[in-house]
Design a protein around this motif. Structure first.
Motif, PDB file in Angstrom:
ATOM      1  N   ALA B   2      53.981  47.881 -20.820  1.00 30.41           N
ATOM      2  CA  ALA B   2      53.700  47.478 -22.377  1.00 30.41           C
ATOM      3  C   ALA B   2      54.290  46.037 -22.763  1.00 30.41           C
ATOM      4  O   ALA B   2      55.107  45.570 -22.019  1.00 30.41           O
ATOM      5  CB  ALA B   2      54.390  48.887 -23.608  1.00 30.41           C
ATOM      6  N   ARG B  78      58.223  42.342 -31.847  1.00 25.50           N
ATOM      7  CA  ARG B  78      56.469  43.200 -31.826  1.00 25.50           C
ATOM      8  C   ARG B  78      56.053  43.326 -31.074  1.00 25.50           C
ATOM      9  O   ARG B  78      56.041  42.923 -29.602  1.00 25.50           O
ATOM     10  CB  ARG B  78      55.438  42.095 -33.715  1.00 25.50           C
ATOM     11  N   VAL B  79      55.326  44.981 -30.658  1.00 19.74           N
ATOM     12  CA  VAL B  79      54.908  45.688 -29.477  1.00 19.74           C
ATOM     13  C   VAL B  79      53.495  44.937 -29.858  1.00 19.74           C
ATOM     14  O   VAL B  79      52.631  45.394 -30.838  1.00 19.74           O
ATOM     15  CB  VAL B  79      55.026  47.067 -29.649  1.00 19.74           C
ATOM     16  N   GLU B  80      52.929  44.932 -29.057  1.00 18.51           N
ATOM     17  CA  GLU B  80      51.599  44.055 -28.565  1.00 18.51           C
ATOM     18  C   GLU B  80      50.277  45.179 -27.618  1.00 18.51           C
ATOM     19  O   GLU B  80      50.337  44.883 -27.028  1.00 18.51           O
ATOM     20  CB  GLU B  80      50.927  42.679 -27.459  1.00 18.51           C
ATOM     21  N   GLU B  81      49.846  46.000 -28.916  1.00 20.03           N
ATOM     22  CA  GLU B  81      48.769  47.051 -28.432  1.00 20.03           C
ATOM     23  C   GLU B  81      48.088  46.795 -27.561  1.00 20.03           C
ATOM     24  O   GLU B  81      47.864  47.598 -27.026  1.00 20.03           O
ATOM     25  CB  GLU B  81      48.527  48.004 -29.856  1.00 20.03           C
ATOM     26  N   GLU B  84      48.043  46.648 -23.764  1.00 16.47           N
ATOM     27  CA  GLU B  84      47.418  48.396 -23.086  1.00 16.47           C
ATOM     28  C   GLU B  84      46.631  48.168 -23.258  1.00 16.47           C
ATOM     29  O   GLU B  84      46.061  48.681 -21.852  1.00 16.47           O
ATOM     30  CB  GLU B  84      48.558  49.188 -24.505  1.00 16.47           C
ATOM     31  N   ALA B  85      45.632  48.443 -24.646  1.00 14.08           N
ATOM     32  CA  ALA B  85      44.160  48.629 -24.263  1.00 14.08           C
ATOM     33  C   ALA B  85      43.085  47.673 -22.927  1.00 14.08           C
ATOM     34  O   ALA B  85      42.765  48.393 -22.781  1.00 14.08           O
ATOM     35  CB  ALA B  85      43.308  48.293 -25.362  1.00 14.08           C
TER      36      ALA B  85
END
Lengths: 234, 87
Positions: B2, B78-81, B84-85
């Motif tokens: 992630a 922040r987590v960069e979603e 992952e996608a």
């Protein structure tokens, strides 16, 4: 018996040799210290020299601040060890929070290299006692990230408590060494901590200790004679 | 894997001459209507394993002590979603 003054070499240090030479010219014994070595070799004082340690990557001084030698320097500076940071060394001291405020890129976005006039604003530190209060000196300046910044509270505190050690002589012809060279707030060229043992400045006293080099004067020499007298008389 | 993104910006009260130089160039490019530009840094940290609260807390500490100098800079973590996608 003379004083032993350590000079740290980081990867990318440029002025460590000149600093060692200045210490020798002043009559003290320079001791080479290495960034990877926590051992300060029982020196009586430390100088962090100029250069571009770790390439100034991230921020000037930011990576050096976490080097092994700095662990010892930070700990001992807090306990009173005299430490002088010149140029990149000043940047390292602000990154280490041994001195307040921070250093940023020059406001004109260019590297600057010239002889600079300064006023000694505090002749009561470990590194400035051989100057007269208010004395005007002329020493080389060379940097990319020389803009001293701090929040209003910090600036007010520095001014109120006499912690501004050196100020650029802002008014006059640039050719003659006058002017604020980098946009530093309040024309600040260097500062001291409250105890007066930690001093940092952007210009380079170590390049002006003999008449043949630097500005053709020896205006930088009192940094090194100040600390020598303090240590020998201690 | 992630990705955690740390954005670092100079504090608003601190002069940003790089941003100003960019802003001044905009009219020459025919780009009007931008009153201010500030330039910052973005760090992309590829994290092995799950990004849980403990990991985020450690990255926050890292940002606060190293990636940003909080004397002169602000930062966000922040987590960069999306990263992952895509995979």
């Amino acid at each position: 018996m003379t004083a032993r003054i350590g000079v740290v070499t980081f990867p990318g240090s440029l002025d460590d040799r000149d600093t060692q030479r200045a210490i020798r010219v002043a009559g003290a014994e320079p001791v080479a210290l290495w960034h990877k070595d926590k051992d300060l070799k029982q020196v009586d004082a430390v100088v962090l020299p100029g250069g571009f340690s770790y390439g100034d990557y991230l921020r000037a001084g930011a990576i050096s601040r976490f080097s092994p030698v700095m662990e010892s320097v930070i700990e001992q500076a807090r306990a009173g060890l005299p430490v002088l940071g010149i140029c990149n060394g000043f940047q390292i001291l602000t990154e280490a929070h041994l001195l307040p405020g921070g250093m940023l890129g020059n406001d004109h976005l260019h590297f600057i290299c010239r002889d600079q006039k300064l006023r000694v604003e505090n002749a009561d530190t470990a590194w400035t006692s051989d100057y007269e209060q208010g004395q005007e000196i002329h020493i080389p300046l060379k940097n990319m990230d020389g803009r001293y910044v701090a929040d209003r509270y910090t600036l007010d505190k520095l001014e109120a408590e006499g912690l501004v050690a050196f100020r650029y002589l802002a008014h006059g012809e640039a050719d003659d060494g006058y002017g604020n060279p980098n946009g530093s707030l309040n024309d600040i060229a260097g500062i001291t901590n409250e105890a007066g043992n930690v001093v940092g400045l952007m210009p380079h006293p170590e390049h002006a200790v003999e008449p043949l080099i630097g500005t053709g004067r020896t205006d930088g020499l009192p940094f090194f004679t100040s600390i020598l007298k303090k240590l020998v008389n201690a | 894997m992630a990705r955690v993104v740390v954005d670092v910006m100079l504090k608003p009260e601190i002069l940003d001459p790089q941003g100003q130089a960019v802003q001044r160039a905009l009219p020459r490019l025919g780009f009007e209507g931008i009153s201010d530009v500030r330039q910052g840094k973005r760090f992309e940290l590829e994290v092995e394993g799950p990004v849980d609260e403990a990991t985020l807390a450690r990255i926050h500490d890292l940002a606060e002590s190293f990636l940003a100098n909080t004397v002169i800079e602000n930062f966000t973590v922040r987590v960069e979603e999306a990263a992952e996608a895509v995979k």
